[in-house]
Design a protein around this motif. Structure first.
Motif, PDB file in Angstrom:
ATOM      1  N   GLU A   1       0.827  -1.202   0.000  1.00 41.03           N
ATOM      2  CA  GLU A   1       0.000   0.000   0.000  1.00 41.03           C
ATOM      3  C   GLU A   1       0.855   1.243   0.000  1.00 41.03           C
ATOM      4  OE1 GLU A   1      -3.792  -1.793   2.408  1.00 41.03           O
ATOM      5  OE2 GLU A   1      -2.689  -0.100   3.238  1.00 41.03           O
TER       6      GLU A   1
ATOM      7  N   GLU B   1       2.239   2.106  -3.286  1.00 36.57           N
ATOM      8  CA  GLU B   1       1.264   2.753  -4.152  1.00 36.57           C
ATOM      9  C   GLU B   1       1.173   4.213  -3.818  1.00 36.57           C
ATOM     10  OE1 GLU B   1      -1.556  -1.116  -4.025  1.00 36.57           O
ATOM     11  OE2 GLU B   1      -2.399   0.866  -3.658  1.00 36.57           O
ATOM     12  N   LYS B   2       1.090   4.471  -2.540  1.00 32.67           N
ATOM     13  CA  LYS B   2       0.943   5.864  -2.144  1.00 32.67           C
ATOM     14  C   LYS B   2       2.171   6.650  -2.554  1.00 32.67           C
ATOM     15  CE  LYS B   2      -2.273   5.339   1.621  1.00 32.67           C
ATOM     16  NZ  LYS B   2      -2.438   5.234   3.040  1.00 32.67           N
TER      17      LYS B   2
ATOM     18  N   GLU C   1      -6.578  11.117  -4.373  1.00 35.15           N
ATOM     19  CA  GLU C   1      -5.670  10.126  -3.805  1.00 35.15           C
ATOM     20  C   GLU C   1      -6.239   8.728  -3.934  1.00 35.15           C
ATOM     21  OE1 GLU C   1      -3.786  12.898  -0.296  1.00 35.15           O
ATOM     22  OE2 GLU C   1      -5.162  11.271   0.155  1.00 35.15           O
TER      23      GLU C   1
ATOM     24  N   SER D   1      -4.336   5.848  -5.945  1.00 32.70           N
ATOM     25  CA  SER D   1      -3.846   4.580  -5.420  1.00 32.70           C
ATOM     26  C   SER D   1      -4.543   3.409  -6.085  1.00 32.70           C
ATOM     27  CB  SER D   1      -3.992   4.533  -3.904  1.00 32.70           C
ATOM     28  OG  SER D   1      -5.316   4.295  -3.542  1.00 32.70           O
TER      29      SER D   1
ATOM     30  N   GLN E   1      -2.926   2.866  -9.309  1.00 31.61           N
ATOM     31  CA  GLN E   1      -1.651   2.184  -9.138  1.00 31.61           C
ATOM     32  C   GLN E   1      -1.861   0.694  -8.964  1.00 31.61           C
ATOM     33  OE1 GLN E   1       1.158   3.464  -9.621  1.00 31.61           O
ATOM     34  NE2 GLN E   1       2.386   1.698  -9.073  1.00 31.61           N
TER      35      GLN E   1
END
Lengths: 172, 476
Positions: B153, B156-157, B255, B259, B262
């Motif tokens: 995670e 991705e961020k 956001e 994400s 992604q």
């Protein structure tokens, strides 16, 4: 008695239980989990096991007594019993459960009934042994049964002589 | 797992983890575990074992209660361990709920060790399956699942939100050889360019990203909207901001979209086989081994790629594929049988080039399903069926991308080597008009080359759901 002698006797007795197949390595794991913060851990878990098993055995008896035997339900109960008995290390009980589940798959009512008897027997056996092994920690009365009394005294004496009650490692 | 991302990212992510979750640096001590088991004996034993591992344990014996705990305290747990057979709710159902609502790693356990039950655990997205009686050793390492998920995670961020300007710059550095990272970098590059004026925002994000954010549940509908938006924009232009605008979903932030995008890309990468090293999604769906793939089980777009990549794809085959592509129809796959072991898909060991078989379509569809499963959309495999429609429209996207790719020749060696793929693409693209209307679907190419395309390091254009191409049926 010498501490090591006592300890040896204790170990021998426990080993006996292992060798006879009543208990397996999982029980040793439980013993290892016990510590000062949970001094009664093994007793607690074993008691839970007894309660749960008796309930399950009861349910099984009722279920198999029905006109229309619901094998799925029975299988679920047996599966549960298998899970708890294996978690506690009650090896023989677990093995009977495995056979029991196969009979359920085959929808063999008679076979299931016989298996139920067998599992009850094994359960009672292991219950006696476990109670013997544990009871004395908290119950200071002298037990008639030679095994029980022996274990009890052994533990007491080991501790009194300044020794530690030996923890068993894997025997399997 | 090496995603080709510089260690810095991980460092920062673990640092952020510390502040985000309050987990101290004695990690994994203090890991917050929720255990669900209706068997009191097992529950007690597990509790003790977990406590001995220095984890923070919460127990409950009913799935409903467990869900309540989780919902009441969304960020209060790091991982869930659940029994499979429970009276009030099937363990797998609980697993689904947790995945959808909280997106936490879930470990299943049971005294049942039969293959199909374990397989069910895998297909439902469990990150591990323990056989009872559970031993201490098995529990000691459960923290790895938490780290894996978080690391994924955070990556991705980092890519999309760039927690800090520095990270953005770092990722803008010359792409590495690993296709995955380079594509991501380039993707990020473009994003960051557009974000020059949003640096402040980036810093805010940095702060906020260390705070716990309410998780967005990417339901089937939401994902479909997302996919539609990306499709509409075209791969070139599918940037989070525009996707967000198109989707027009209240409460959804850039956001969130970023994400998700992604994740989507990661999924596509996986399809291409490049991201074999990327296994952090934690939910690789695998169908039952005896899935009805039919004789053409080896056939699928992915296999084609594999073959192509391995150099076994003769030009005529390509032509055939091409021809087939033209005739392909948009199909609905029969879905719900995620059959393929993803590892197999990407193993490139399958030498059977039987793509001339009409059954391929079915396989491809099936494969699509399994591939789609890889998408971390928190969807049940059954729900993926609905995605196929939208997925297919992506075929054109991939075509565009491929055509634009400038590629050298010797591509036919491995997936990981972009050049070879480019060649295939060129060959395939040769006689094919690249103006793929979205309705068309360039099955062959898409399928034959998704890996190639995706694997290409220069695929900055591949922002969109190239995976769809894979889903397009290949009719020959």
């Amino acid at each position: 008695m010498e501490v090591d002698q006592l300890q040896r006797s204790f170990v021998e007795y426990s080993r006996l239980l292992f060798h006879e197949g009543f208990l397996d390595g999982q029980f040793s794991q439980l013993q290892l989990l016990q510590d000062e913060s949970n001094p009664d851990f093994v007793l607690e878990v074993v008691s839970l096991f007894f309660e749960d098993s008796e309930r399950l055995l009861n349910d099984l008896t009722i279920a198999l007594d029905q006109q229309n035997v619901e094998f799925k339900k029975i299988d679920a109960h047996v599966h549960q019993l298998k899970g708890s008995s294996s978690s506690i290390g009650a090896q023989r009980v677990k093995n009977v459960c495995i056979a029991f589940r196969n009979l359920c798959d085959e929808q063999n009512a008679e076979g299931c009934l016989r298996c139920l008897q067998q599992v009850k027997q094994e359960y009672l056996l292991v219950k006696t042994k476990l109670e013997a092994l544990l009871r004395e920690r908290h119950d200071k009365r002298v037990v008639h049964d030679l095994n029980c009394g022996f274990i009890f005294q052994l533990e007491q004496q080991i501790v009194a002589a300044g020794g530690a009650i030996p923890m068993l490692n894997e025997f399997c | 797992m090496d995603l080709g991302v510089k260690p810095v990212s991980f460092t920062s992510s673990s640092a952020s983890w510390k502040s985000a979750d309050g987990v101290s640096d004695q990690f994994p001590a203090g890991l917050r575990v929720l255990v669900v088991d209706d068997d009191p004996t097992c529950l007690r034993i597990l509790e003790k074992m977990l406590k001995n591992c220095l984890y923070e344990v919460t127990t409950c014996n009913r799935a409903e209660v467990a869900l309540k705990f989780l919902r009441d305290n969304k960020n209060g747990y790091d991982i869930v361990i659940s029994d499979v057979h429970m009276p009030d709710m099937d363990g797998f159902k609980l697993l689904e709920h947790v995945g959808l609502e909280m997106d936490l790693p879930v470990i299943m356990m049971s005294a049942d060790d039969s293959k199909n039950v374990v397989m069910k655990g895998v297909t439902h997205g469990a990150c591990d399956y323990l056989i009872k009686p559970v031993r201490m050793e098995a529990l000691k390492n459960i923290w790895q699942h938490v780290v894996r998920k978080k690391k994924h995670e955070w990556k991705e961020k980092d890519f999309e939100q760039s927690g800090s300007v520095d990270e953005v710059e770092r990722q803008q550095k010359p792409p590495e050889d690993v296709d995955y990272s380079s594509s991501a970098n380039e993707g990020n590059w473009k994003n960051s360019k557009k974000r020059k004026d949003e640096e402040d925002e980036a810093e805010e994000r940095d702060d906020s990203s260390t705070l716990k954010k309410p998780r967005v549940v990417w339901s089937v509908e939401l994902h479909q909207q997302f996919v539609t938006a990306v499709n509409q924009l075209g791969i070139d232009k599918a940037v989070p901001k525009k996707i967000l605008e198109l989707m027009n979903v209240p409460g959804l932030t850039r956001e969130n979209v970023a994400s998700h995008l992604q994740k989507y890309r990661l999924y596509l990468r996986r399809l291409s086989g490049v991201s074999q090293h990327q296994n952090g999604l934690g939910s690789s769906f695998m169908g039952p081994p005896d899935a009805p793939f039919g004789p053409m089980s080896s056939l699928s777009g992915v296999d084609l790629q594999a073959l192509a990549a391995s150099g076994q794809l003769p030009p005529q085959s390509l032509a055939t594929i091409q021809a087939a592509a033209l005739g392909r129809a948009t199909t609905k796959s029969a879905i719900p049988v995620p059959l393929v072991d993803q590892r197999n898909i990407f193993s490139f060991e399958n030498p059977k080039l039987r793509f001339v078989d009409g059954q391929q379509q079915q396989n491809i569809n099936s494969k699509q399903v399994s591939l789609l499963h890889g998408i971390p959309t928190n969807m049940d495999s059954k729900q993926l069926a609905t995605l196929h429609q939208s997925a297919q429209s992506f075929g054109s996207m991939s075509m565009h991308v491929h055509s634009q790719a400038s590629q050298s020749n010797s591509l036919l060696t491995q997936m990981v080597q972009p050049p070879s793929r480019a060649q295939i693409l060129n060959e395939i693209n040769g006689s094919h008009a690249l103006n793929l209307p979205s309705s068309a679907g360039q099955p062959v190419l898409s399928q034959a080359v998704p890996n190639a395309v995706l694997g290409r390091s220069g695929i900055e254009n591949v922002r969109g759901p190239v995976f769809t191409s894979v889903s397009s049926p290949l009719q020959l």
